[in-house]
Design a protein around this motif. Sequence first.
Motif, short mmCIF file in Angstrom:
data_model
loop_
_atom_site.label_atom_id
_atom_site.label_comp_id
_atom_site.label_asym_id
_atom_site.label_seq_id
_atom_site.Cartn_x
_atom_site.Cartn_y
_atom_site.Cartn_z
N PRO A 130 14.16 2.68 -39.22
CA PRO A 130 14.99 3.04 -38.08
C PRO A 130 16.05 2.00 -37.77
O PRO A 130 15.77 0.79 -37.78
N THR A 131 17.25 2.47 -37.48
CA THR A 131 18.31 1.59 -37.01
C THR A 131 18.91 2.20 -35.73
O THR A 131 18.22 2.32 -34.74
N GLY A 132 20.19 2.57 -35.75
CA GLY A 132 20.85 2.97 -34.51
C GLY A 132 20.36 4.27 -33.92
O GLY A 132 19.93 5.19 -34.63
N VAL A 133 20.45 4.35 -32.59
CA VAL A 133 20.04 5.53 -31.82
C VAL A 133 21.11 5.82 -30.78
O VAL A 133 21.65 4.89 -30.16
N LYS A 153 24.34 9.47 -50.41
CA LYS A 153 23.73 8.55 -51.38
C LYS A 153 24.83 7.74 -52.02
O LYS A 153 25.59 8.29 -52.81
N PRO A 154 24.97 6.46 -51.68
CA PRO A 154 24.17 5.67 -50.74
C PRO A 154 24.77 5.72 -49.34
O PRO A 154 25.98 5.76 -49.18
N LEU A 155 23.91 5.69 -48.33
CA LEU A 155 24.37 5.71 -46.95
C LEU A 155 23.41 4.89 -46.08
O LEU A 155 22.64 5.43 -45.30
N PRO A 156 23.44 3.55 -46.22
CA PRO A 156 22.55 2.70 -45.42
C PRO A 156 23.03 2.62 -43.97
O PRO A 156 23.72 1.67 -43.56
N LEU A 157 22.65 3.59 -43.18
CA LEU A 157 23.15 3.73 -41.81
C LEU A 157 22.68 2.58 -40.93
O LEU A 157 21.51 2.20 -40.94
N THR A 158 23.60 2.04 -40.14
CA THR A 158 23.23 1.00 -39.18
C THR A 158 23.35 1.54 -37.76
O THR A 158 22.38 2.04 -37.22
N ASP A 159 24.54 1.51 -37.16
CA ASP A 159 24.64 1.92 -35.76
C ASP A 159 25.46 3.20 -35.62
O ASP A 159 26.20 3.60 -36.53
N VAL A 160 25.32 3.83 -34.45
CA VAL A 160 26.03 5.08 -34.15
C VAL A 160 26.33 5.11 -32.65
O VAL A 160 25.50 4.72 -31.83
N ALA A 193 34.13 11.96 -30.11
CA ALA A 193 33.71 11.94 -31.51
C ALA A 193 32.53 11.00 -31.69
O ALA A 193 32.29 10.11 -30.87
N MET A 194 31.83 11.18 -32.81
CA MET A 194 30.76 10.26 -33.19
C MET A 194 31.31 9.27 -34.21
O MET A 194 32.01 9.65 -35.15
N TYR A 195 30.96 8.00 -34.01
CA TYR A 195 31.33 6.96 -34.95
C TYR A 195 30.05 6.30 -35.45
O TYR A 195 29.16 5.96 -34.66
N PHE A 196 29.94 6.13 -36.77
CA PHE A 196 28.78 5.43 -37.30
C PHE A 196 29.20 4.44 -38.38
O PHE A 196 30.27 4.58 -39.00
N ALA A 197 28.36 3.43 -38.57
CA ALA A 197 28.61 2.39 -39.56
C ALA A 197 27.50 2.40 -40.59
O ALA A 197 26.37 2.82 -40.32
N VAL A 198 27.84 1.95 -41.78
CA VAL A 198 26.84 1.69 -42.83
C VAL A 198 26.95 0.23 -43.22
O VAL A 198 28.00 -0.40 -43.05
N GLY A 199 25.86 -0.33 -43.73
CA GLY A 199 25.86 -1.73 -44.15
C GLY A 199 24.49 -2.34 -43.96
O GLY A 199 23.46 -1.70 -44.15
N ARG A 213 22.89 17.67 -26.07
CA ARG A 213 21.60 17.37 -25.43
C ARG A 213 20.66 16.59 -26.36
O ARG A 213 19.62 16.12 -25.93
N ALA A 214 21.04 16.44 -27.62
CA ALA A 214 20.12 15.94 -28.64
C ALA A 214 20.19 14.43 -28.80
O ALA A 214 21.11 13.75 -28.33
N MET A 215 19.20 13.93 -29.50
CA MET A 215 19.08 12.51 -29.85
C MET A 215 19.44 12.35 -31.33
O MET A 215 18.97 13.11 -32.18
N PHE A 216 20.25 11.36 -31.64
CA PHE A 216 20.64 11.07 -33.03
C PHE A 216 20.02 9.74 -33.44
O PHE A 216 20.16 8.74 -32.73
N VAL A 217 19.34 9.73 -34.58
CA VAL A 217 18.66 8.51 -35.02
C VAL A 217 18.98 8.24 -36.49
O VAL A 217 19.02 9.16 -37.30
N ASN A 218 19.20 6.97 -36.80
CA ASN A 218 19.57 6.56 -38.15
C ASN A 218 18.38 6.04 -38.93
O ASN A 218 17.60 5.22 -38.40
#
Length: 885
Positions: free
Chosen positions: A303-306, A355-362, A370-376, A320-325
């Motif tokens: 688990p990373t960003g939520v 693939k590959p998508l090492p998700l960190t934060d969102v 909009a939604m912004y997310f990072a990988v790394g 209404r939903a929860m997004f989890v990395n």
Amino acid sequence: MRSISLIVLLISLTSLHAQGEEAAGVSIAAKDISVPAGFKVEKLYNVPKDQEGSWVALTVDVKGRLLACDQYGSIYRMSVPAVGTTEQLKPEKINIEMGKAHGLLCAFDSLYAMVNENDAGNGIYRLTDTNGDDQYDKITTLYTIPGGSEHGLHSMVLSPDGKRIYFCNGNHTPLPPGPINSRAAKIWSEDHIVPRLWDANGHARGLVAPGGYICSMNPEGSDLELFCYGFRNQFDIGFDLNGELFTYDADMEWDIGTPWYRPTRINHCVSGADYGWRSGSGKWPGYYPDSLPTTLDIGPGSPTGVTFGTGAKFPAKYQRAMFVNDWTYGTMWVVHLQPNGASYSAEKEEFVFGKPLPLTDVVIHPQDGAMYFAVGGRKTQSGVYRVTYVGGESTAAVSPPSKPESFKPREAMEQLHRDGMDPTKALAEAWPQLKHADRHVRYAARVAIERLPVELWKEQALSETHPEALIEAIIALARVSGAAHKYADPRPVALPTSTEPISLIAPENVELQQRMLKALAGLDGKDLSLDQQLAAIRALQLVLIRLGKPDAATCSKIAERLDAVYPTQNSALNRELCQTLVVIDSTKVVSQTLALLATAKDDFQALSTDDVLRRNEDYAYFARVAAGSRPNGQQIIYMYALRSATVGWTPELRRTFFSWFPRARTWRAGNSFKGFIENIRKDALATFVPKSELADLEALSTKSEGADIPNYVAPKGPGKAWKVEEVTALTAQGLKGRNFTTGEAMFRSVMCATCHRFNGDGGSIGPDLTGSGNRYTMHDLMENIIDPSKVISDQYDSHEITKKDGSTILGRIIVEENGKVFVMTNPFAPSDHQAIDEADIAKKETRKISMMSPGLINALNQDELLDLIAYLMSGGNPKDKAFAK
């Protein structure tokens, strides 16, 4: 020697735990990322790794700018291009020395940073602009918190009322120093009825409750309050539209196959709650009434960003939903929550995958929706992406729903969790709720009562007649009356033994314990539901754990009562009855339990194969599971309990017990599984085996069942000194037409499995490689193989011990206890530990050099190397596109 050196080929995927198939220094293209129909993903920035590092934290400031932090470096700020344009992000480093943060939060005209990679400087910092020039120029230290590592300080979020900051830390992190209020009474403890086994590979050894936790504070860092605890390594937290707090907690993937394994999980985080993480085999099952259960099990992952969809210009259900990395498997899940009693039920849906998508934060941008997310992370290639909705459904903002009526009793009880409440009034309000039909309400009521002076309610507890209320009251009375581990510092400590059996009862506790036992004896199991029976057994266990083991006569009376109903038709009941009967010296539990082994139904989620293999549905691992290599968790828990039994044994029963181990060693599971099985065996040999039988039972229990060993296929070569850029160039157009059989043969023949888990097989020296293709770019993968010391995860580091005589020992410290340090010096014999007297040691240091030597792929020719890489990146799936002809 060539094959021997290659045994360690992937050991520094120790360093690897982080990387796919694009050019050097380029994160995955947006076209290769999947999102649900109607959504669009675009890549806004490719982070130059050598200059700006690998980004793990995101936040948005009051002007709508995005801020990001390099895990091992600085903080960057950038304006967000308008949705619909092709403009890219243009980051600039903030002009004040601050960084190495896992979490960022812009709030109260400030930037808050959770610094986690700065050794002595780890803590919570507040950055402000004192002269109005739009530049941070002042740093205020709010808290310096020891710890760090991947289980250290993590993330922050603003409270729903905008007045406080909530933050979360992992289980290697002590509470902040100084005064701290607590929603729960500070009476947490380990609370194991039979002795716990520490992790067989030494991870989190000596760490004790409360584990990972969530706190809140005022903007200035004052009025610190512990909100809830008992997590393993929750990285981020978020509030839903109702103002309810949630997190995504980590599993211990090394435990897969054991009955104490818990998948990554969504938790509804409520006031004063303990979520039951304990180190090693000590994790509490979800039915323990002194903890609260998972809301939704996700499966193995990291688990990373939520974040929640609040403010997103998405269809209503996503707002209404929860997004989890999940960093390991390159998946962002969307979790749809539905009120259920005083808490929630939930379902998951894949939202982003690559693939590959090492998700960190969102984050959700408050201005453009909009939604912004990072990988790394871990110095892997980083990038920033945006997700927008372009479909036909309405994206009108949804209003916060009305709180369900079923939430109100819990919330009323939670109001009693604060300091300054009138004790008499609080007791009058809380006591009736101990018999509430909803577990969360009962739990909140018990937390409120445990905060009150015990003399105010002790007699009421002992005279309670309602079954549900009586069970909860006795649990509360045991917890506040018995010894508890007052929180000090949960970092690793030297322990007197590897186990903690319950102590004998102190004289001052005898009378109270007898009254508590009498109260519980008034319960009639025939009138109790399954949940109530489990809770009643747990209440009995807590009376024994917290107040101590009673005299032999009392134990005999309890055993007579429980022997009469054991075994039952329910596996969970049998698990708890077995452990309790062992502790109170039942003369029947050994024979009764061993008779259950052959027909023990496995009700545990032993391997979570559906989740581990969700990307590789058809490959050979399922054949191995079907062939009987799947562990039986119920058998394991029986053997785990019986290892501590000291009565009821005969020579025949001992032979039955020890004849189980050869079979158990053929089961395939997590990194620590075989070590746990071996430590059960060793404890049993030391506990109830007479010297006259020791040699015979040692031989019986170590006999091999002759597991198949794949034939060795030597690399054909000729090899060469492979370079990162060279291999990256070879794979720039993707892996195509590769040979699965050769890739598998190279993986097995160079003995990678000696050190790594892969699809349920292998060793425990390095990380599990099953999800490599979901998180590693090709450049990062090869960089970590060819230059393995560049990034080393603290879970897989090694040590250098300098003795006072000047000699040096290199290896991994597994445990420190009884005045000795035990070191694994040979990665090919991980169970062999060299014992060093602490008194002989001059210095212990963590090495900056990986246990894997550089250039270990140099024995392979080009085709062999590419086939091996394809095998790894596919997760061992012969139907992967890399193997298409």
